[in-house]
Motif scaffolding. Structure first.
Motif, PDB file in Angstrom:
ATOM      1  N   SER A  75       3.712 -11.219   1.379  1.00  8.92           N
ATOM      2  CA  SER A  75       2.796 -10.802   2.441  1.00  8.92           C
ATOM      3  C   SER A  75       3.112 -11.640   3.675  1.00  8.92           C
ATOM      4  N   SER A 114       1.185 -13.779   6.851  1.00  9.15           N
ATOM      5  CA  SER A 114      -0.067 -14.328   7.357  1.00  9.15           C
ATOM      6  C   SER A 114       0.237 -15.250   8.530  1.00  9.15           C
ATOM      7  N   ALA A 139      -3.388 -12.270  -0.032  1.00  6.29           N
ATOM      8  CA  ALA A 139      -3.390 -11.457   1.178  1.00  6.29           C
ATOM      9  C   ALA A 139      -4.731 -10.758   1.377  1.00  6.29           C
ATOM     10  N   GLN A 140      -5.080 -10.540   2.640  1.00  6.15           N
ATOM     11  CA  GLN A 140      -6.284  -9.812   3.029  1.00  6.15           C
ATOM     12  C   GLN A 140      -5.895  -8.717   4.027  1.00  6.15           C
ATOM     13  N   PRO A 141      -6.728  -7.665   4.155  1.00  5.13           N
ATOM     14  CA  PRO A 141      -6.408  -6.588   5.097  1.00  5.13           C
ATOM     15  C   PRO A 141      -6.418  -7.079   6.541  1.00  5.13           C
ATOM     16  N   SER A 146      -5.968  -2.151   6.765  1.00  6.31           N
ATOM     17  CA  SER A 146      -4.809  -1.901   5.905  1.00  6.31           C
ATOM     18  C   SER A 146      -4.247  -3.208   5.364  1.00  6.31           C
ATOM     19  N   LEU A 147      -3.835  -3.181   4.118  1.00  7.33           N
ATOM     20  CA  LEU A 147      -3.193  -4.334   3.488  1.00  7.33           C
ATOM     21  C   LEU A 147      -1.740  -3.954   3.233  1.00  7.33           C
ATOM     22  N   ARG A 148      -0.818  -4.783   3.738  1.00  4.87           N
ATOM     23  CA  ARG A 148       0.615  -4.482   3.673  1.00  4.87           C
ATOM     24  C   ARG A 148       1.347  -5.537   2.840  1.00  4.87           C
ATOM     25  N   GLU A 192      -9.466  -3.803  -5.964  1.00  9.89           N
ATOM     26  CA  GLU A 192     -10.401  -4.585  -5.159  1.00  9.89           C
ATOM     27  C   GLU A 192     -11.586  -5.024  -6.017  1.00  9.89           C
TER      28      GLU A 192
END
Length: 518
Positions: free
Chosen positions: A141, A143, A172-174, A179-181, A201
């Motif tokens: 992810s 950040s 990771a967070q949206p 959206s979360l990628r 979730e």
């Protein structure tokens, strides 16, 4: 459910949790003199030969290897998979690696949309022949502009019959758009077959944390504290080592490693803490991963020593219930981590942590019954130096939370182009697979929506699939064993002793041979 999926599910149930959870690492383990093999080996499994120039030869009916050559009826493909024509033989020194494959799965196979550039072109064939990094699919992810390693998927699913599900907690967070990628990468000399990816979730109280238990179910944990006592087999105090998430991790003591023998292959840790009052269960909360011991076992003992014979072992033998059960039964009875509690004057095994892989730290909770009032005593038992443990805590509060499954909304391939075919392959657990090769990667996007007020959210990645290892040309030339791998304690002892000898140098150069994703 299709018949092929039913067969794999049956095999997976019979094989217990053997080769599940997060990745056996791969690579040549020890420096060995390479002497050209003069023995002829017939391989009956379908084989792909990956050449150092990036082209591929497909031997649908197998091939013969001997006198420094591959011989058989093969179809030669260029970088774009355009047919160049038939080919009868090729010198072994032109071969980067060989790969067994299943013809029966090709009908439901989607190749990732990408350029024709190969890993050999990006890294160089000479470097790849000594690559020791391996992982299964790795998940990243981003950040604050920094790349974060999140997980490694279905680490020990080394053949179609061992295809199992995996669940990994994400940090990771949206984003602000909900959206979360995530980036999914193939960074090793192996082919990945991804069946299904989904986001899970869990909404929970701010003072709770969520992670998978040893059965792959999310649990919500609260009232966390450090144990009163943690000591290893040699009596070392591990409280400071295991108190914080700081990469200061437990590893087996050198004295224990020096004493390993056929009658005693194991290490242990003993833990003591007060039993929570008015509770039926408590949880040990781990941040851990495997050492590179399994790399030695898989690459050097299982594959490298047998060379070309490993192709039929992977592509043919492990496709049958009998050999698969023999390997999985042996592996599950010896590897992983046994968790026992002290009750009625003896330690009694109540749980087992499956191997998780050596690349990414994994958060996992081991839920234990409380045997009575007073202090609880717990023992962790495992093959010597098979684990790295960064942090260990006790959770007095344990509950099963409600979950929401979020499907993938988009798959983005090279150049930022959406890949609808790849998306269809990953939407559900079925006979449709997304295949990736070394150096390939893609992005997955989930619509997680807005976060509700006064509630925390934790996301977990559910995955299913398997991978096939590439048998290096150098392994074929230096193979010293005349038969396929046989699971024995003698083989495990040889693995531990070899790992003990190569550990410092091996760890130092492991990550340096990661294949860059284009």
């Amino acid at each position: 459910m299709s018949s092929s999926v039913r067969v794999r599910c049956l095999a997976s149930l019979l094989c217990l949790v053997v080769l599940s959870s997060n990745c056996v690492v791969r690579g040549p383990v020890a420096a060995r003199p390479v002497t050209p093999s003069v023995e002829t080996v017939r391989v009956s499994s379908p084989v792909k030969a990956h050449l150092v120039d990036g082209t591929t030869i497909v031997y649908a009916n197998g091939l013969t290897i001997g006198d420094g050559r591959l011989v058989g009826y093969g179809i030669h493909y260029d970088l774009t998979l355009t047919v160049l024509g038939p080919i009868a033989e090729v010198p072994l020194d032109r071969v980067l690696a060989l790969e067994s494959f299943e013809n029966t799965l090709n009908k439901g196979m989607t190749a990732l949309a990408t350029s024709g550039v190969t890993a050999a072109a990006v890294v160089g064939a000479a470097v790849l022949t000594v690559a020791i990094f391996g992982s299964c699919p790795t998940i990243y992810s981003e950040s604050d502009g920094r790349e974060e390693l999140e997980a490694e998927l279905f680490s020990y699913s080394i053949a179609p019959i061992f295809e199992l599900q995996d669940l990994d907690r994400l940090r990771a967070q949206p984003g602000t758009d909900g959206s979360l990628r995530l980036d999914v990468r193939n960074e090793a000399l192996e082919t990945h077959y991804l069946n299904h990816l989904a986001l899970i979730e869990v909404q929970h109280a701010p003072d709770e944390i969520v992670m998978p238990d040893t059965h792959g179910n999310p649990v919500a944990l609260s009232a966390l504290s450090s144990p009163e006592q943690i000591v290893d087999r040699k009596g070392r105090d591990l409280l400071t080592t295991l108190r914080d998430e700081d990469d200061l991790a437990f590893r087996t003591d050198r004295a224990t490693m020096s004493e390993v023998n056929l009658q005693d292959l194991r290490d242990s840790i003993e833990i003591r803490f007060p039993a929570p009052q008015d509770r039926d269960h408590v949880a040990l909360v781990f941040r851990l991963r495997n050492s590179l011991l399994n790399t030695v076992l898989f690459y050097d003992m299982m594959l490298g020593a047998a060379g070309a014979r490993s192709l039929d072992w992977l592509g043919k033998d492990l496709g049958q219930i009998g050999p698969a059960l023999e390997l999985s039964g042996w592996y599950s009875s010896r590897m992983g981590m046994r968790v026992s509690i002290w009750k009625d004057g003896a330690y009694r095994e109540v749980a087992r942590v499956p191997d998780t892989g050596p690349i990414a730290w994994k958060d996992v909770a081991v839920v234990l019954p409380i045997p009575g009032a007073g202090d609880m005593r717990v023992r962790l038992d495992f093959v010597a130096d098979n684990w790295r443990i960064d942090r260990l805590r006790v959770a007095a509060g344990v509950r099963s939370p409600a979950i929401r499954s979020i499907p993938i909304t988009k798959v983005v391939a090279t150049g930022g182009v959406s890949d609808p075919a790849a998306l269809r392959s990953l939407e559900s657990s079925d006979d449709q697979y997304l295949r990736t090769s070394p150096g390939q990667g893609f992005k997955i996007v989930f619509d997680a929506g807005e976060s509700p007020a006064a509630v925390s959210r934790t996301f977990l990645l559910a995955s299913q699939g398997y991978y096939t290892e590439w048998i290096r040309g150098s392994w074929i030339q230096s193979a010293g064993r005349r038969d396929a791998f046989v699971p024995t304690d003698e083989a495990l002892l040889q693995t531990i002793l070899r790992w003990r000898d190569v550990q410092p140098e091996f760890e130092a150069r492991f990550d340096a041979t990661r294949i860059p994703v284009r």
